[in-house]
Design a protein around this motif. Structure first.
Motif, mmCIF file in Angstrom:
data_model
loop_
_atom_site.group_PDB
_atom_site.id
_atom_site.type_symbol
_atom_site.label_atom_id
_atom_site.label_comp_id
_atom_site.label_asym_id
_atom_site.label_seq_id
_atom_site.Cartn_x
_atom_site.Cartn_y
_atom_site.Cartn_z
ATOM 1 N N THR A 277 56.491 86.734 72.215
ATOM 2 C CA THR A 277 55.963 86.343 73.625
ATOM 3 C C THR A 277 54.506 85.738 73.134
ATOM 4 O OG1 THR A 277 57.472 87.397 74.729
ATOM 5 C CG2 THR A 277 55.394 86.740 75.798
ATOM 6 N N ALA A 278 53.825 86.482 72.531
ATOM 7 C CA ALA A 278 52.324 86.138 72.199
ATOM 8 C C ALA A 278 52.043 84.748 71.289
ATOM 9 C CB ALA A 278 51.608 87.375 71.555
ATOM 10 N N ASN A 279 53.279 84.675 70.656
ATOM 11 C CA ASN A 279 53.446 83.584 69.592
ATOM 12 C C ASN A 279 53.625 81.892 70.594
ATOM 13 O OD1 ASN A 279 53.287 84.473 67.187
ATOM 14 N ND2 ASN A 279 55.266 84.595 66.646
ATOM 15 N N ALA A 280 53.750 82.251 71.844
ATOM 16 C CA ALA A 280 53.944 81.004 72.629
ATOM 17 C C ALA A 280 52.994 80.226 72.784
ATOM 18 C CB ALA A 280 54.688 81.268 73.922
ATOM 19 N N HIS A 281 51.698 80.732 72.536
ATOM 20 C CA HIS A 281 50.506 80.089 72.744
ATOM 21 C C HIS A 281 49.808 79.971 71.450
ATOM 22 C CE1 HIS A 281 50.930 80.942 76.924
ATOM 23 N NE2 HIS A 281 51.529 82.225 76.508
ATOM 24 N N GLY A 282 49.575 78.850 70.951
ATOM 25 C CA GLY A 282 49.082 78.714 69.408
ATOM 26 C C GLY A 282 49.871 78.732 68.332
ATOM 27 N N ASP A 283 49.415 78.614 67.160
ATOM 28 C CA ASP A 283 50.203 78.788 66.209
ATOM 29 C C ASP A 283 50.786 79.927 66.033
ATOM 30 O OD1 ASP A 283 49.423 76.188 65.031
ATOM 31 O OD2 ASP A 283 47.557 77.020 64.057
ATOM 32 N N PRO A 284 52.083 80.100 65.566
ATOM 33 C CA PRO A 284 52.777 81.426 65.719
ATOM 34 C C PRO A 284 52.558 82.139 64.446
ATOM 35 C CG PRO A 284 54.401 79.548 65.309
ATOM 36 C CD PRO A 284 53.133 78.892 65.836
ATOM 37 N N ASN A 285 52.555 83.418 64.679
ATOM 38 C CA ASN A 285 52.510 84.367 63.487
ATOM 39 C C ASN A 285 54.141 84.327 62.993
ATOM 40 O OD1 ASN A 285 49.990 84.951 63.760
ATOM 41 N ND2 ASN A 285 50.118 86.725 64.792
ATOM 42 N N SER A 286 54.254 84.774 61.646
ATOM 43 C CA SER A 286 55.591 84.520 61.040
ATOM 44 C C SER A 286 56.144 85.941 61.538
ATOM 45 C CB SER A 286 55.744 84.254 59.629
ATOM 46 O OG SER A 286 55.022 85.070 59.062
ATOM 47 N N PRO A 287 57.827 85.998 61.440
ATOM 48 C CA PRO A 287 58.442 87.123 61.626
ATOM 49 C C PRO A 287 57.930 88.341 60.472
ATOM 50 C CG PRO A 287 59.919 85.394 61.905
ATOM 51 C CD PRO A 287 58.524 84.827 61.408
ATOM 52 N N ARG A 288 57.787 87.701 59.433
ATOM 53 C CA ARG A 288 57.290 88.688 58.367
ATOM 54 C C ARG A 288 56.142 89.424 58.643
ATOM 55 N NH1 ARG A 288 58.123 86.722 52.007
ATOM 56 N NH2 ARG A 288 60.010 86.722 52.921
ATOM 57 N N GLU A 289 55.252 88.426 59.258
ATOM 58 C CA GLU A 289 53.923 89.085 59.536
ATOM 59 C C GLU A 289 53.790 90.036 60.370
ATOM 60 O OE1 GLU A 289 49.355 87.567 60.217
ATOM 61 O OE2 GLU A 289 51.230 86.072 60.434
ATOM 62 N N ILE A 290 54.784 89.918 61.638
ATOM 63 C CA ILE A 290 54.911 90.606 62.606
ATOM 64 C C ILE A 290 55.332 91.957 62.089
ATOM 65 C CG2 ILE A 290 56.018 90.892 64.787
ATOM 66 C CD1 ILE A 290 55.666 87.985 65.310
ATOM 67 N N ALA A 291 56.629 91.852 61.577
ATOM 68 C CA ALA A 291 57.171 93.109 61.019
ATOM 69 C C ALA A 291 56.114 93.994 60.100
ATOM 70 C CB ALA A 291 58.507 92.769 60.254
ATOM 71 N N ALA A 292 55.448 93.255 59.283
ATOM 72 C CA ALA A 292 54.682 93.963 58.343
ATOM 73 C C ALA A 292 53.392 94.682 59.296
ATOM 74 C CB ALA A 292 53.848 92.971 57.438
ATOM 75 N N VAL A 293 52.999 93.975 60.196
ATOM 76 C CA VAL A 293 51.839 94.582 61.017
ATOM 77 C C VAL A 293 52.280 95.752 61.785
ATOM 78 C CG1 VAL A 293 50.265 94.024 62.991
ATOM 79 C CG2 VAL A 293 50.528 92.440 61.158
ATOM 80 N N ILE A 294 53.530 95.518 62.460
ATOM 81 C CA ILE A 294 54.111 96.932 63.165
ATOM 82 C C ILE A 294 54.369 97.915 62.286
ATOM 83 C CG2 ILE A 294 56.199 97.514 64.444
ATOM 84 C CD1 ILE A 294 56.298 94.621 65.523
#
Length: 304
Positions: A277-294
């Protein structure tokens, strides 16, 4: 200056307020203190040792301090009040707030701890109402109080008295102008701030109840509330602050996973949806990056 800042930080702590270091001559958390709400302390020995090493400004974490602070701002040179406010002579945050008080038939709540900010604005400190968790508002967005008025509660902080800030939009010291103890937040303000906005919530902002993969029976009331709060904070994180918000949420919820308050797969899925949802604004973070941060945040939280 260093001794003055130590004394000011210790004075806040003596009032029961949790403090943490923010950048010298600035107003943002010191590097390494992204989890400032967890780092904030009232321990005088910890405070004295840290501020003796570096003359940092003072952040007051409102949530653990059980405070709600109303910030009445002065307009920046580029800011102009809305036409309806300008026509009524409402040029500052204090003007807008006094008008709001009048419209509700209430007095301006001056008899409380008050700080004059670096640009001539005002911080009114109140004790948070029991049984109600109040977050943060900005201007007239959502259930905010109006233009040039911000509020800070759980998840928010203010620059503490004694701090000196020198930034392009203004330079000065945060000075106590009324040392009275913080008064209880007036009931009408607590009700106003706790009432959800009348507009329908955005369909892109997930709420826990909208995540149909959850088995609600598995979550305690405490676990559900904690997860809901972190999901909404991650979903609303600004561009440039998404990974920090996501990592902090994962770290906090990782602690609850370790205590068997929340199942890990529920946390992972909920935070992933919030990050999308946060990705809806501006350049999105990649699914891989999201998974790694979590994953990194959860592991760190589970380790304590």
């Amino acid at each position: 200056m260093s001794r003055d800042l130590i004394a000011a930080a210790l004075d806040c702590a003596a009032r029961g307020w949790h403090v943490f270091p923010i950048t010298p001559r600035g107003k943002y958390p010191l590097r390494g203190f992204t989890a400032w709400e967890q780092h904030a302390t009232t321990d005088p020995d910890v405070i004295a040792r840290f501020w003796e090493r570096r003359p940092c400004n003072i952040g007051v974490a409102c949530g653990p301090s059980h405070l709600v602070v109303i910030d009445l701002d002065q307009p920046k040179p580029s800011e102009h009040p809305p036409a309806d406010h300008a026509n009524r002579g409402l040029a500052t945050g204090e003007d807008v707030f006094r008008n709001l008080c009048e419209r509700h038939g209430q007095p301006y709540p001056a008899d409380t701890f008050t700080v004059t900010t670096r640009r001539g604005g005002t911080h009114l400190y109140f004790t948070a109402p029991p049984g109600i968790t109040l977050g943060n508002t900005s201007g007239d967005k959502g259930n905010g109080l109006g233009p040039l008025i911000d509020t800070r509660g759980r998840g928010g902080y203010v620059v503490g008295p004694g701090s000196f800030v020198a930034l392009p939009d203004g330079t000065g010291t945060y000075t106590i102008t009324n040392p009275a103890p913080p008064a209880p937040l007036p009931a009408w303000l607590a009700e106003r701030l706790a009432t959800p906005p009348t507009a329908a919530p955005s369909s892109t902002r997930p709420r826990l109840g909208d995540l149909d993969h959850l088995d609600h029976a598995r979550l305690s009331r405490y676990g559900r509330a904690a997860l809901t709060g972190e999901v909404e904070r991650v979903a609303g994180a600004p561009v440039g602050g998404r990974n920090r918000a996501l990592n902090l949420a994962a770290w906090k919820l990782g602690k609850l996973i370790a205590r068997n308050v929340l199942p890990r797969e529920v946390v992972e899925h909920a935070l992933t949806e919030a990050a999308k949802t946060a990705n809806a604004h501006g350049d999105p973070n990649s699914p891989r990056e999201i998974a790694a941060v979590i994953a990194a945040g959860i592991i760190a939280g589970m380790r304590g």
